[in-house]
Design an enzyme around this catalytic site. Structure first.
Site, mmCIF file in Angstrom:
data_model
loop_
_atom_site.group_PDB
_atom_site.id
_atom_site.type_symbol
_atom_site.label_atom_id
_atom_site.label_comp_id
_atom_site.label_asym_id
_atom_site.label_seq_id
_atom_site.Cartn_x
_atom_site.Cartn_y
_atom_site.Cartn_z
ATOM 1 N N TYR A 50 7.738 -4.785 -12.101
ATOM 2 C CA TYR A 50 8.589 -5.191 -10.973
ATOM 3 C C TYR A 50 9.531 -6.358 -11.215
ATOM 4 O O TYR A 50 10.382 -6.624 -10.388
ATOM 5 C CB TYR A 50 7.756 -5.431 -9.724
ATOM 6 C CG TYR A 50 6.440 -6.178 -9.903
ATOM 7 C CD1 TYR A 50 6.391 -7.464 -10.431
ATOM 8 C CD2 TYR A 50 5.238 -5.580 -9.506
ATOM 9 C CE1 TYR A 50 5.193 -8.139 -10.567
ATOM 10 C CE2 TYR A 50 4.027 -6.249 -9.631
ATOM 11 C CZ TYR A 50 4.010 -7.536 -10.170
ATOM 12 O OH TYR A 50 2.832 -8.205 -10.299
ATOM 13 N N CYS A 100 -38.030 0.289 -11.131
ATOM 14 C CA CYS A 100 -39.337 0.904 -11.249
ATOM 15 C C CYS A 100 -39.414 1.411 -12.685
ATOM 16 O O CYS A 100 -38.533 2.143 -13.136
ATOM 17 C CB CYS A 100 -39.429 2.066 -10.268
ATOM 18 S SG CYS A 100 -40.789 3.159 -10.649
ATOM 19 N N CYS A 147 -42.282 8.328 -12.027
ATOM 20 C CA CYS A 147 -41.995 8.064 -10.603
ATOM 21 C C CYS A 147 -41.261 9.268 -10.010
ATOM 22 O O CYS A 147 -40.200 9.668 -10.505
ATOM 23 C CB CYS A 147 -41.133 6.814 -10.488
ATOM 24 S SG CYS A 147 -40.405 6.615 -8.863
ATOM 25 N N LYS A 200 3.034 -3.762 -2.106
ATOM 26 C CA LYS A 200 2.257 -4.800 -2.797
ATOM 27 C C LYS A 200 0.976 -4.134 -3.279
ATOM 28 O O LYS A 200 0.021 -3.963 -2.518
ATOM 29 C CB LYS A 200 1.963 -5.958 -1.865
ATOM 30 C CG LYS A 200 1.354 -7.146 -2.588
ATOM 31 C CD LYS A 200 1.334 -8.357 -1.675
ATOM 32 C CE LYS A 200 0.950 -9.632 -2.385
ATOM 33 N NZ LYS A 200 -0.278 -9.582 -3.147
ATOM 34 N N LYS A 229 1.577 -8.958 4.549
ATOM 35 C CA LYS A 229 0.258 -8.360 4.294
ATOM 36 C C LYS A 229 -0.217 -7.539 5.480
ATOM 37 O O LYS A 229 -0.088 -7.967 6.629
ATOM 38 C CB LYS A 229 -0.757 -9.476 4.035
ATOM 39 C CG LYS A 229 -0.417 -10.337 2.832
ATOM 40 C CD LYS A 229 -1.074 -9.845 1.587
ATOM 41 C CE LYS A 229 -2.470 -10.389 1.533
ATOM 42 N NZ LYS A 229 -3.026 -10.348 0.186
ATOM 43 N N ASP A 259 -2.434 -3.622 -4.932
ATOM 44 C CA ASP A 259 -3.536 -4.568 -5.061
ATOM 45 C C ASP A 259 -4.206 -4.389 -6.420
ATOM 46 O O ASP A 259 -5.217 -3.713 -6.556
ATOM 47 C CB ASP A 259 -4.532 -4.315 -3.922
ATOM 48 C CG ASP A 259 -5.483 -5.474 -3.768
ATOM 49 O OD1 ASP A 259 -5.257 -6.523 -4.398
ATOM 50 O OD2 ASP A 259 -6.462 -5.325 -3.017
ATOM 51 N N CYS A 271 -43.351 5.551 -5.898
ATOM 52 C CA CYS A 271 -44.603 5.838 -6.616
ATOM 53 C C CYS A 271 -45.649 4.742 -6.460
ATOM 54 O O CYS A 271 -46.786 4.901 -6.893
ATOM 55 C CB CYS A 271 -44.317 6.078 -8.094
ATOM 56 S SG CYS A 271 -43.726 4.601 -8.934
ATOM 57 N N CYS A 326 -42.801 0.032 -6.199
ATOM 58 C CA CYS A 326 -41.791 1.062 -5.966
ATOM 59 C C CYS A 326 -42.102 1.818 -4.671
ATOM 60 O O CYS A 326 -43.231 2.271 -4.482
ATOM 61 C CB CYS A 326 -41.779 2.027 -7.145
ATOM 62 S SG CYS A 326 -40.762 3.480 -6.843
ATOM 63 N N GLU A 373 9.103 -3.403 -1.825
ATOM 64 C CA GLU A 373 8.185 -2.737 -2.765
ATOM 65 C C GLU A 373 6.788 -2.800 -2.191
ATOM 66 O O GLU A 373 6.440 -3.779 -1.544
ATOM 67 C CB GLU A 373 8.163 -3.489 -4.103
ATOM 68 C CG GLU A 373 9.421 -3.345 -4.911
ATOM 69 C CD GLU A 373 9.470 -4.371 -6.045
ATOM 70 O OE1 GLU A 373 8.418 -4.916 -6.424
ATOM 71 O OE2 GLU A 373 10.570 -4.624 -6.526
HETATM 72 S S1 IVH Z 1 6.670 -9.963 -7.803
HETATM 73 C C1 IVH Z 1 6.340 -14.373 -7.858
HETATM 74 N N1 IVH Z 1 6.136 -7.588 -6.848
HETATM 75 O O1 IVH Z 1 1.105 -10.027 -5.780
HETATM 76 C C2 IVH Z 1 5.300 -13.507 -8.440
HETATM 77 N N2 IVH Z 1 4.288 -9.041 -7.169
HETATM 78 O O2 IVH Z 1 0.381 -12.384 -4.227
HETATM 79 C C3 IVH Z 1 5.240 -12.188 -7.781
HETATM 80 N N3 IVH Z 1 2.122 -8.034 -6.603
HETATM 81 O O3 IVH Z 1 0.808 -12.233 -8.491
HETATM 82 C C4 IVH Z 1 5.689 -11.120 -8.657
HETATM 83 N N4 IVH Z 1 2.896 -6.066 -6.043
HETATM 84 O O4 IVH Z 1 0.092 -9.761 -8.790
HETATM 85 C C5 IVH Z 1 5.617 -8.767 -7.216
HETATM 86 N N5 IVH Z 1 5.864 -5.424 -6.069
HETATM 87 C C6 IVH Z 1 5.334 -6.595 -6.423
HETATM 88 C C7 IVH Z 1 3.957 -6.836 -6.373
HETATM 89 C C8 IVH Z 1 3.462 -8.083 -6.744
HETATM 90 C C9 IVH Z 1 1.815 -6.799 -6.190
HETATM 91 C C10 IVH Z 1 1.109 -9.096 -6.824
HETATM 92 C C11 IVH Z 1 1.298 -9.903 -8.078
HETATM 93 C C12 IVH Z 1 1.414 -11.318 -7.607
HETATM 94 C C13 IVH Z 1 0.707 -11.265 -6.300
HETATM 95 C C14 IVH Z 1 1.096 -12.431 -5.413
#
Ligand code: IVH
Length: 681
Positions: free
Chosen positions: A236, A437, A442, A119, A325, A121, A422, A419, A117
């Site tokens: 997830y 300002c 201005c 990740k 990552k 952010d 002005c 400023c 999946e």
């Molecule tokens: S599974 C065990 N699945 O990544 C807890 N987490 O670095 C993890 N995150 O706290 C839950 N995408 O906020 C999972 N596909 C994904 C994710 C995911 C982003 C985040 C989540 C977690 C953090 C850990």
């Protein structure tokens, strides 16, 4: 209608709306147009306002956000929310695979398969559904206890307030079940950009990246503000699942989540070999820039539930998943200069002019240094070599200076006492970080204000760009936005670069100014640059009040009677109109013939395509290109020639050519002529 009939009708409407939400957000196969959907929602809203006793917290009308909360309460998670181990390279990922295989072999289990999946952010959240209805949303916190942010989570665009029951292989109802659904709340890049634009316009510090923006939004006290931020979610994992049998694999769990209406991001697939997993990691790293949300890696998860049970957890992390990552892209470049920009509310922002450098595919030449406290903390100097990174892949940030590379010629820039535009005295906000300002005359501020007034989303005055506005202000021809309406051909001809040859350009500008008089109240309100009033709230205000006078006269209570307006916004509106200068500008606008009354039926129609971009391709049966372009523009839309990510609709006739494919690839909505006509209605 008898009471039972009303409540039945309301129930049917809700079911229908929930189904359309499911088709749109989860399946990606909408069955009706946006206008059709709005009609259903409006009807439900109407019935609910006639019968407020029938409103339930799960009603789809409740997504716009309820009343503000006073503060946050801490809540325990029914089961702990773990964190996750990270890996940054191939070797570490292979080590993870070896550990998993070894442990499974020890207990005589077969080899694992992995589900991948993205990740995303964002911010992790724990959603508790009781009897199929969203009961609580709790932030991760320390993993055992988090903050109750249910009021804001309800506004997450694609989160179901009640689980969907319309698909096969799901329960007929969820009565008697308690489910913990975990997911990642995130802000798509387009929503992030508009949230930051609005913040900068209000003189607020922009969010660093979409994750901060998401966290900040979930921690708002006022859910009606959260609703404007357009948060999304991917779910997830499932925690407790009292009353419901879970599938044997993670893949099937994701499929189940999707069937009950929770968005999942399961597009990557299942792999038995770590080499294939690694190949996907490389592929995604190279493609992540094409997504509309920030992804900082892939999560590699063991698929089988039995395997997961065998592998178990350490005290902090599960042993059956790991994050791979991606490296953030950084570059080293030089600071050519540090300029001070004056915003339209007077805030002074230091901005670094950079030696051009390519970062994630685009050339970066400047970066905001946000404010002088931050500049001092980071100690960035003119001439420094600095590391730049793209936060959330879009906004370049200066991370730090490489002190080793200094030669002693670098120059510090400190907070000014006056400023730069002005020369007047500047002030620091008490308790804030911005220096402002405070001179309303201005020139830099006046210029920013007028540019905003003339901008596309406000009065949309063609040809009135930054260079001309600056000259007009410098020549003393305009000192507020209302002065634009007194400009003559002679005034414009007087400007540099605007000799007789450019008469046409001048004519255009004057025509644009004339046309802008009829844009209506909402555009004027937005154009005035009232702090905290973005284009959406401007729309809301102009729907509720008949004229600008009514808004100016409204007290805080009357303003807060409007659903989406809380105490902070009400106060900023009142403060804005309490100033003599603002009242004078309004008077001048009125005298110039600018329409300051609320939308009539005609104007509401006028605004239908406001801000929307269309591309037309192929041969149409009922319109020439000019005719359809005219119609779109009359309704406030824009017609452009090529399809891009910012295109909203492609209208495709016979023999549409390559634009059709391009629109499909970019996820642009495609309409035929009939579809377009329905949209116009
Ligand atoms: S599974 C065990 N699945 O990544 C807890 N987490 O670095 C993890 N995150 O706290 C839950 N995408 O906020 C999972 N596909 C994904 C994710 C995911 C982003 C985040 C989540 C977690 C953090 C850990």
């Amino acid at each position: 209608m008898p009471a039972e009939d009303i409540s039945e009708k309301i129930a049917r409407l809700r079911e229908e709306i929930n189904r359309h939400n499911y088709m749109y957000y989860v399946k990606g196969e909408p069955e009706i147009s946006d206008a059709g959907f709005d009609a259903l929602l409006n009807e439900l809203q109407r019935l609910e306002s006639l019968h407020p006793d029938l409103i339930t917290p799960e009603s789809p009308t409740r997504k716009v956000g309820g009343r503000p909360v006073e503060g946050f309460t801490s809540e325990d998670h029914p089961t702990p929310m773990y964190s996750m181990d990270n890996t940054y390279n191939e070797g570490e990922l292979r080590d993870f695979d070896r550990r998993v295989r070894k442990r499974l072999a020890e207990v005589g289990r077969e080899d694992p398969s992995y589900v991948l999946e993205p990740k995303v952010d964002g911010v992790a959240i724990n959603l508790i559904y009781r009897n199929g209805n969203l009961h609580q949303a709790i932030t991760r916190g320390d993993g055992r206890t988090g903050d109750d942010v249910t009021h804001n989570a309800r506004t997450i665009v694609d989160l179901p307030l009640s689980l969907y029951t319309g698909e096969p292989d799901t329960p007929d109802d969820f009565n008697g079940t308690v489910l913990e659904i975990r997911g990642e709340v995130y802000m798509p890049f387009d929503a992030f950009r508009s949230a930051n634009k609005e913040r900068e316009e209000n003189g607020d510090m922009p969010f660093r990246n979409p994750r901060n923006a998401t966290a900040g939004t979930l921690k708002l006290l006022d859910p009606s503000v959260a609703a404007t931020r357009k948060l999304h979610i991917f779910t997830y994992e499932i925690g407790i699942h009292g009353g419901l049998q879970l599938p044997d694999s993670h893949r099937e769990t994701l499929a189940l989540l999707s069937r009950v209406g929770c968005p999942v991001n399961a597009g990557i697939g299942k792999y038995a070999q770590i080499d294939d997993v690694l190949e996907q990691c490389t592929l995604w790293e190279s493609q992540k820039a094409e997504l509309n949300y920030a992804v900082d890696g892939l999560v590699v998860k063991v698929d089988s539930r039995r395997h997961r049970e065998v592998l178990g957890h350490t005290t902090k992390v599960p042993r059956y998943m790991i994050a791979y990552k991606f490296g953030a892209e950084q570059a080293l470049t030089t600071v050519r200069d540090i300029r001070i920009q004056v915003g339209k509310s007077g805030q002074l922002t230091p901005v670094a002019d950079l030696e051009p450098v390519t970062l994630s595919g685009t050339v970066v030449t400047r970066a905001s240094l946000h404010n002088f406290d931050e500049l001092r903390r980071k100690d960035i100097r003119i001439g420094d070599s600095v590391y730049v990174e793209k936060a959330g892949e879009i906004i370049p940030q200066v991370l730090k200076a490489e002190v080793e590379l200094r030669n002693g010629d670098e120059r510090r820039v400190s907070a000014p006492d006056s400023c730069p535009s002005c020369g007047e005295h500047v002030e620091k906000e008490p308790g804030g970080v911005y220096i402002r300002c405070i001179n309303p005359r201005c020139p830099a501020q006046v210029k920013e204000k007028i540019e905003h007034f003339a901008s596309r989303a406000a009065m949309d005055i063609d040809g009135l760009g930054s260079v001309i506005v600056r000259q007009l202000v410098e020549e003393g021809l305009v000192s507020d936005c209302a002065d634009l309406y007194g400009l003559t051909m002679r005034d414009l001809e007087q400007l540099e670069r605007m000799g007789s040859k450019e008469r046409k350009l001048a004519r255009n500008i004057l025509d644009g100014i004339e046309r802008s008089k009829d844009r209506g109240l909402s555009r004027v309100l937005y154009g005035l640059g009232i702090p905290n009033v973005g284009s959406h709230l401007a729309d809301v205000l102009s729907e509720r009040f008949s004229s600008i006078n009514a808004i100016m006269e409204a007290d805080a209570e009357q303003l807060q009677d409007v659903d989406e307006i809380g105490p902070v916004v009400a106060e900023s509106i009142r403060e804005f109109f309490s100033k003599e200068a603002a009242r004078r500008v309004i008077g001048k606008l009125k005298n110039a013939g600018v329409r300051l009354e609320s939308a009539t039926g005609k104007e509401a129609g006028h605004e239908r395509f406001r801000g929307k971009r269309f591309v037309v391709t192929g041969t149409l049966a009922n319109y020439t290109r000019d005719e359809i372009a005219g119609l779109i523009e009359e309704l406030g839309g824009r017609v452009t020639s090529s399809v891009s990510a910012s295109t909203d609709y492609l209208i495709a006739g016979e023999k549409p050519g390559s634009k059709l494919q391009k629109a499909r690839d970019a996820g642009v909505r495609i309409l035929d002529e009939n579809g377009f006509e329905r949209l116009m209605e």
